[in-house]
Design a protein around this motif. Sequence first.
Motif, PDB file in Angstrom:
ATOM      1  N   ASP A  98      49.757  22.211   1.735  1.00 15.65           N
ATOM      2  CA  ASP A  98      51.082  22.847   1.828  1.00 15.65           C
ATOM      3  C   ASP A  98      51.845  22.357   3.055  1.00 15.65           C
ATOM      4  O   ASP A  98      53.031  22.052   2.975  1.00 15.65           O
ATOM      5  CB  ASP A  98      50.953  24.376   1.885  1.00 15.65           C
ATOM      6  CG  ASP A  98      50.600  24.980   0.545  1.00 15.65           C
ATOM      7  OD1 ASP A  98      50.784  24.309  -0.495  1.00 15.65           O
ATOM      8  OD2 ASP A  98      50.130  26.138   0.536  1.00 15.65           O
ATOM      9  N   ARG A 101      53.163  18.854   2.547  1.00 16.16           N
ATOM     10  CA  ARG A 101      54.381  18.845   1.715  1.00 16.16           C
ATOM     11  C   ARG A 101      55.609  19.233   2.543  1.00 16.16           C
ATOM     12  O   ARG A 101      56.681  18.646   2.401  1.00 16.16           O
ATOM     13  CB  ARG A 101      54.222  19.782   0.516  1.00 16.16           C
ATOM     14  CG  ARG A 101      53.435  19.182  -0.630  1.00 16.16           C
ATOM     15  CD  ARG A 101      53.502  20.045  -1.888  1.00 16.16           C
ATOM     16  NE  ARG A 101      52.810  21.317  -1.744  1.00 16.16           N
ATOM     17  CZ  ARG A 101      51.497  21.474  -1.887  1.00 16.16           C
ATOM     18  NH1 ARG A 101      50.722  20.446  -2.161  1.00 16.16           N
ATOM     19  NH2 ARG A 101      50.955  22.660  -1.761  1.00 16.16           N
ATOM     20  N   SER A 105      58.761  16.707   3.267  1.00 15.52           N
ATOM     21  CA  SER A 105      60.148  17.115   2.980  1.00 15.52           C
ATOM     22  C   SER A 105      61.013  17.036   4.228  1.00 15.52           C
ATOM     23  O   SER A 105      62.163  16.589   4.178  1.00 15.52           O
ATOM     24  CB  SER A 105      60.195  18.537   2.417  1.00 15.52           C
ATOM     25  OG  SER A 105      59.582  18.585   1.167  1.00 15.52           O
TER      26      SER A 105
END
Length: 149
Positions: A98, A101, A105
């Motif tokens: 997580d 990610r 981003s």
Amino acid sequence: RLLAHPVLTPTHKSALTEYLAFLDGVGNRGAVVEAALDARDEVEALAKVQAARMYAHYHESWTPLASLVPAGHLALAVTRDNAVVMALPFDILEWTPDNERVFVSLAQFAARKSATSRVVLLTGVATPRARAGLEARGFQVHERFLFKR
């Protein structure tokens, strides 16, 4: 909505307000308030106040901020020299799927903004794996940010 928030205490609200007043001239200071409105308990409320404090300290002692940007449950900062800064009031930042990610981003956001640099501020520390993952994606990591220069 800030004044009526059921989790943010008067102390939290006063601290947020003072840190944001300190950022006079920084665009979209409301992004920090919006992030604070997501607080669901005392721990999250303290984290939101700590993030605001980190931005105020960075603005005063490192590089002046130009604007704040909403980013889900957090606010990001963009400095006057176009660096993207993320304040994370974490004791330990681990490299989980997580988190990877999130930082992929954030790196994409920084690339779209043609950011001059990418900065992560931590109140605590990053694990060696997290530090390596961040640095591999072009992030400068400042650990124990509020406790040393």
